[in-house]
Design a protein around this motif. Structure first.
Motif, short mmCIF file in Angstrom:
data_model
loop_
_atom_site.label_atom_id
_atom_site.label_comp_id
_atom_site.label_asym_id
_atom_site.label_seq_id
_atom_site.Cartn_x
_atom_site.Cartn_y
_atom_site.Cartn_z
N ILE A 154 23.40 19.42 6.27
CA ILE A 154 22.40 19.39 7.04
C ILE A 154 22.00 21.02 7.20
CG2 ILE A 154 21.62 19.18 9.48
CD1 ILE A 154 23.27 16.48 9.45
N ARG A 155 21.04 21.50 7.04
CA ARG A 155 20.56 22.84 6.75
C ARG A 155 19.80 23.36 8.19
NH1 ARG A 155 24.53 25.24 4.41
NH2 ARG A 155 24.81 24.42 2.37
N HIS A 156 19.02 22.30 8.67
CA HIS A 156 18.25 22.30 9.87
C HIS A 156 18.07 21.20 10.50
CE1 HIS A 156 15.14 23.93 12.54
NE2 HIS A 156 14.24 23.04 12.21
N ILE A 157 18.08 21.18 11.97
CA ILE A 157 17.65 20.10 12.77
C ILE A 157 16.69 20.40 13.78
CG2 ILE A 157 18.83 18.49 14.30
CD1 ILE A 157 21.52 18.85 13.47
N HIS A 158 15.61 19.45 13.49
CA HIS A 158 14.59 19.75 14.53
C HIS A 158 14.72 18.53 15.57
CE1 HIS A 158 10.60 20.80 15.95
NE2 HIS A 158 10.38 19.48 16.30
N GLU A 159 14.93 18.97 16.79
CA GLU A 159 15.29 17.76 17.81
C GLU A 159 13.99 17.04 18.41
OE1 GLU A 159 18.56 19.36 20.28
OE2 GLU A 159 19.85 19.08 18.64
N ASN A 160 13.79 15.75 18.74
CA ASN A 160 12.99 15.45 19.66
C ASN A 160 11.41 15.91 19.21
OD1 ASN A 160 14.26 14.01 21.54
ND2 ASN A 160 15.22 15.59 22.25
N ALA A 161 10.98 15.81 17.92
CA ALA A 161 9.90 15.80 17.82
C ALA A 161 8.88 15.12 18.48
CB ALA A 161 9.66 15.44 15.97
N ILE A 162 7.92 15.71 19.04
CA ILE A 162 7.10 14.96 19.87
C ILE A 162 5.91 14.01 19.32
CG2 ILE A 162 5.03 15.72 21.52
CD1 ILE A 162 6.48 18.26 21.77
N PRO A 163 5.92 12.73 19.70
CA PRO A 163 5.02 11.69 19.07
C PRO A 163 3.45 12.41 19.11
CG PRO A 163 6.47 10.77 20.63
CD PRO A 163 6.79 12.30 20.68
N LEU A 164 3.00 11.88 17.91
CA LEU A 164 1.47 12.23 17.62
C LEU A 164 1.24 13.78 17.60
CD1 LEU A 164 0.05 9.65 20.14
CD2 LEU A 164 0.43 9.15 17.94
N ASP A 165 2.05 14.44 17.78
CA ASP A 165 1.95 16.35 17.56
C ASP A 165 1.58 16.25 15.96
OD1 ASP A 165 1.78 18.79 17.79
OD2 ASP A 165 3.77 19.24 18.54
N GLU A 166 0.65 17.00 15.71
CA GLU A 166 0.26 17.53 14.43
C GLU A 166 0.87 18.82 13.99
OE1 GLU A 166 -3.72 16.54 12.96
OE2 GLU A 166 -3.51 14.33 13.98
N THR A 167 1.56 19.58 14.83
CA THR A 167 2.02 20.69 14.55
C THR A 167 3.13 20.70 13.29
OG1 THR A 167 1.72 21.58 17.02
CG2 THR A 167 3.38 22.88 15.56
N PRO A 168 2.94 21.49 12.32
CA PRO A 168 3.99 21.22 11.25
C PRO A 168 5.38 21.63 11.69
CG PRO A 168 2.12 22.71 10.52
CD PRO A 168 1.85 22.64 12.10
N ILE A 169 6.29 20.77 11.01
CA ILE A 169 7.79 20.97 11.45
C ILE A 169 8.52 21.16 10.04
CG2 ILE A 169 9.86 19.92 12.24
CD1 ILE A 169 7.89 18.03 13.88
N SER A 170 8.89 22.34 10.03
CA SER A 170 9.43 22.99 8.85
C SER A 170 11.01 23.07 8.86
CB SER A 170 8.79 24.32 8.73
OG SER A 170 9.64 24.97 7.65
#
Length: 170
Positions: free
Chosen positions: A109-125
């Motif tokens: 695991i190199r990165h953890i994005h926690e609690n991505a927001i439902p319906l959000d279209e912001t890119p998560i890299s």
């Protein structure tokens, strides 16, 4: 005279058969269906096992967890790519918060994005480095379990087994 000829033939046949059996055998790729299976994450916290849906082709990766209203705590979705690349996700049409665990080709695991927001279209890299996959689990679960960067996901698509892993439609 005939016996000598038969013996010679038998000897040649035996030598040829022995040479064939001693020849190196090419590694066989055994296809694994793209179907739910188990993955294990190991780290200082211990181990966590998830049953995952494996998505390893463009169409299933595009669908992901869109329109899913709930997911049990022991489930997840494992995105696998053909080769390491820079990965970016969004939450379009995704109705539940997710933790996204970005994985290198060894399953680390190199990165953890926690609690991505439902319906959000912001890119998560997953960052600037090429990565091979992403495990999506319920939002907040990585922190609750103690999963962190540097922990390792065990699955046939990562690490040394990667060279023989192949995903085929079920």
């Amino acid at each position: 005279m005939g016996n000598g000829h038969i013996t010679t033939r038998r000897g040649a046949l035996a030598l040829g058969l022995a040479a064939l059996l001693a020849a190196p055998v090419a590694a066989q790729r055994v296809p694994i269906p793209c179907a739910p299976e188990r993955v294990t994450i190991r780290g200082d916290f211990g181990a966590a096992v998830f049953t995952v849906d494996v998505v390893a082709d463009p169409a299933s990766r595009a669908q992901g967890l869109m329109h899913v209203e709930q997911m049990s705590l022991s489930r997840g979705m494992l995105f696998i790519y053909e080769r390491p690349e820079r990965l970016s996700f969004w939450m379009r049409n995704t109705l539940i918060p997710l933790d996204m665990l970005f994985l290198d080709s060894d399953g680390v695991i190199r990165h953890i994005h926690e609690n991505a927001i439902p319906l959000d279209e912001t890119p998560i890299s997953g960052g600037p480095d090429p990565l091979l996959g992403v495990l999506e689990i319920n939002g907040g679960l990585a922190a609750r379990l103690g999963i962190s960067v540097g922990d390792r996901l065990e699955h046939g698509a990562f690490g040394p087994a990667r060279d023989t892993w192949e995903c085929t439609p079920a």
